[in-house]
Design an enzyme around this catalytic site. Structure first.
Site, PDB file in Angstrom:
ATOM      1  N   GLU A 266      51.869  84.391  17.982  1.00  0.00           N
ATOM      2  CA  GLU A 266      52.018  82.936  18.155  1.00  0.00           C
ATOM      3  C   GLU A 266      52.092  82.217  16.814  1.00  0.00           C
ATOM      4  OE1 GLU A 266      49.248  81.092  20.866  1.00  0.00           O
ATOM      5  OE2 GLU A 266      50.356  81.827  22.590  1.00  0.00           O
ATOM      6  N   HIS A 287      50.219 110.971  22.245  1.00  0.00           N
ATOM      7  CA  HIS A 287      50.869 111.750  23.303  1.00  0.00           C
ATOM      8  C   HIS A 287      51.844 110.888  24.106  1.00  0.00           C
ATOM      9  CE1 HIS A 287      48.017 115.061  22.578  1.00  0.00           C
ATOM     10  NE2 HIS A 287      47.265 114.054  22.160  1.00  0.00           N
ATOM     11  N   LYS A 388      56.206  77.043  30.049  1.00  0.00           N
ATOM     12  CA  LYS A 388      55.344  76.151  30.848  1.00  0.00           C
ATOM     13  C   LYS A 388      56.191  75.081  31.546  1.00  0.00           C
ATOM     14  CE  LYS A 388      51.007  76.631  28.251  1.00  0.00           C
ATOM     15  NZ  LYS A 388      50.035  76.014  27.356  1.00  0.00           N
TER      16      LYS A 388
HETATM   17  O1  PA5 Z   1      46.689  79.682  20.706  1.00  0.00           O
HETATM   18  C1  PA5 Z   1      47.015  78.831  21.515  1.00  0.00           C
HETATM   19  O2  PA5 Z   1      47.078  77.619  21.213  1.00  0.00           O
HETATM   20  C2  PA5 Z   1      47.334  79.190  22.958  1.00  0.00           C
HETATM   21  O3  PA5 Z   1      47.323  80.573  23.146  1.00  0.00           O
HETATM   22  C3  PA5 Z   1      46.328  78.546  23.914  1.00  0.00           C
HETATM   23  O4  PA5 Z   1      45.040  78.955  23.546  1.00  0.00           O
HETATM   24  C4  PA5 Z   1      46.590  78.935  25.364  1.00  0.00           C
HETATM   25  O5  PA5 Z   1      47.907  78.576  25.741  1.00  0.00           O
HETATM   26  C5  PA5 Z   1      45.589  78.223  26.293  1.00  0.00           C
HETATM   27  O6  PA5 Z   1      45.640  76.860  26.088  1.00  0.00           O
HETATM   28  P1  PA5 Z   1      44.507  75.878  26.568  1.00  0.00           P
HETATM   29  O7  PA5 Z   1      43.263  76.151  25.804  1.00  0.00           O
HETATM   30  O8  PA5 Z   1      45.046  74.509  26.299  1.00  0.00           O
HETATM   31  O9  PA5 Z   1      44.296  76.130  28.046  1.00  0.00           O
END
Ligand code: PA5
Length: 397
Positions: A266, A287, A388
């Site tokens: 990310e 393996h 999303k």
């Molecule tokens: O690193 C990030 O920002 C994302 O992986 C969020 O943690 C994830 O999408 C969950 O988001 P939220 O805490 O708003 O539910």
């Protein structure tokens, strides 16, 4: 103690001059990092927050049979990965903490609902945005289990919300219904939120969070190592090594690999750039994926996270089994490097809270530095938002 070796099995892949050029950028990158408004995770916590987390953990342990934590991505992986590391494989005697909300599996949720029906449990719902679909659905389903048993005054005692200070539907719920709540600060994104109540509260149920906090900030001393790691990976990627395989030799480290994958994917995977992170458990995956790694497309480099001494003294033919594991792993590193796979090594003297929390800080710093080396914003995740939106459109139709 942690030992780093980013040099022995990488030096054939780029020149000294290339490395020096990346080193020249270091002060510029560190000043960009320092001027970011998303590095709240480098700031010490207020004692009042730590005290509140500890008091809440005590309340949970004294009043309930188990805690159910709901969250996904950065609101899940840190505490889950940490907890996996320090639980026993069998006959674990720690307080029960169940994690939910990481998939939309109705089978899992249905079984969980049945399991919880006759239990006295507390919910900790964690979402910075307060709008994440998986979290919202799971929260609704599990809250309904509570609603069937308790009136609204009683219900309040069973719910703890961790979310943004002002925004989102979870915060609105806290404000209108008076639930106990914690804040994920504005200047800390999900995958960098290990040092917030999002992770410290679930962990405080079974661990001393003073040790966790101390170890985490002690990781600050590793800043040069973190840059070195970011620089080495960056140069490898410029020479075609665009997949990083995190290698573990202990099964309980697999979720640490999941945490790393989220952190780096990310952070770096934007604008057609970045390194694709994956992970393997050795010797198991020798393996299966081992064939590709040794002999297939040469797009890979590997980062080994080894434990020198695991405190278990089983023997085979007069040799300590942990030593055998390490000897095997060192042989694998040599074999893979002969197969044109660059290998980086991180060795912990033992699996301890100090070492793991040092590493968490180290990797967060490296990921952020790496983002600046790739010239992308290390702290957003626009790609995640696109799916999303699509989901919202489909579900509204
Ligand atoms: O690193 C990030 O920002 C994302 O992986 C969020 O943690 C994830 O999408 C969950 O988001 P939220 O805490 O708003 O539910």
């Amino acid at each position: 103690m942690i030992k780093f070796d980013f040099n022995t099995y990488t030096k054939n892949y780029f020149s000294e001059l290339e490395y020096l050029k990346i080193l020249e950028k270091k002060s510029d990158i560190i000043s960009k990092f320092n001027s970011s408004n998303m590095i709240g995770w480098t700031r010490e916590l207020d004692q009042s927050i730590i005290d509140d987390i500890k008091a809440t953990a005590k309340y949970v342990k004294e009043n309930f049979e188990l805690l159910v934590v709901i969250g996904i991505g950065g609101s899940f992986l840190g505490s889950y990965a940490f907890d996996k590391l320090f639980r026993k494989y069998f006959n674990d005697d720690k307080f029960e903490v169940i994690y939910a909300g990481t998939t939309l599996s109705s089978e899992y949720l249905d079984e969980l609902v049945n399991y919880l029906k006759n239990k006295n449990f507390c919910l900790n719902v964690i979402s910075k945005s307060g709008t994440t679909m998986e979290t919202t659905i799971t929260y609704k389903v599990l809250k309904d289990v509570l609603k069937r048993k308790y009136n609204s005054e009683e219900l309040k005692k069973h719910i703890i919300v961790t979310t943004d200070k002002e925004k989102g539907s979870l915060r609105e719920e806290v404000n209108t219904l008076g639930y106990k709540s914690f804040v994920i600060p504005n200047d800390i994104g999900g995958r960098y939120s290990f040092i917030t109540p999002a992770h410290l509260l679930p962990l405080s149920i079974n661990y001393d969070i003073d040790d966790i906090i101390k170890g985490y900030f002690h990781g600050k001393r590793l800043i040069d190592r973190a840059y070195d790691y970011a620089a080495t990976r960056y140069l490898l990627s410029k020479h075609g090594k665009v997949v990083e395989n995190y290698c573990f030799c202990e099964e309980n480290m697999l979720y640490f690999g999941e945490w790393l994958k989220q952190l780096f994917a990310e952070t770096e995977g934007k604008d057609g750039k970045g390194i694709f992170p994956t992970s393997t458990l050795y010797t198991r995956d020798l393996h299966s994926l081992g064939q590709f790694i040794q002999d297939g497309n040469k797009i890979l480099f590997e980062t080994y996270i080894k434990i020198k001494d695991n405190n278990y003294y089983l023997e085979y033919n007069g040799k300590n089994l942990n030593d055998i594991n390490n000897i095997v792993i060192d042989s694998v590193i040599r074999a893979h490097s002969e197969g044109n796979v660059a290998c980086l090594e991180i060795e912990l003297d033992k699996l301890t809270i100090e070492n793991i929390t040092n590493l968490i800080y180290f990797f967060q710093l490296s990921a952020a530095f790496s983002g600046y080396l790739f010239e992308i914003n290390p702290f957003n995740q626009p790609g995640v938002e696109i799916y999303k939106k699509e989901v919202r459109k489909s579900l509204e139709n």
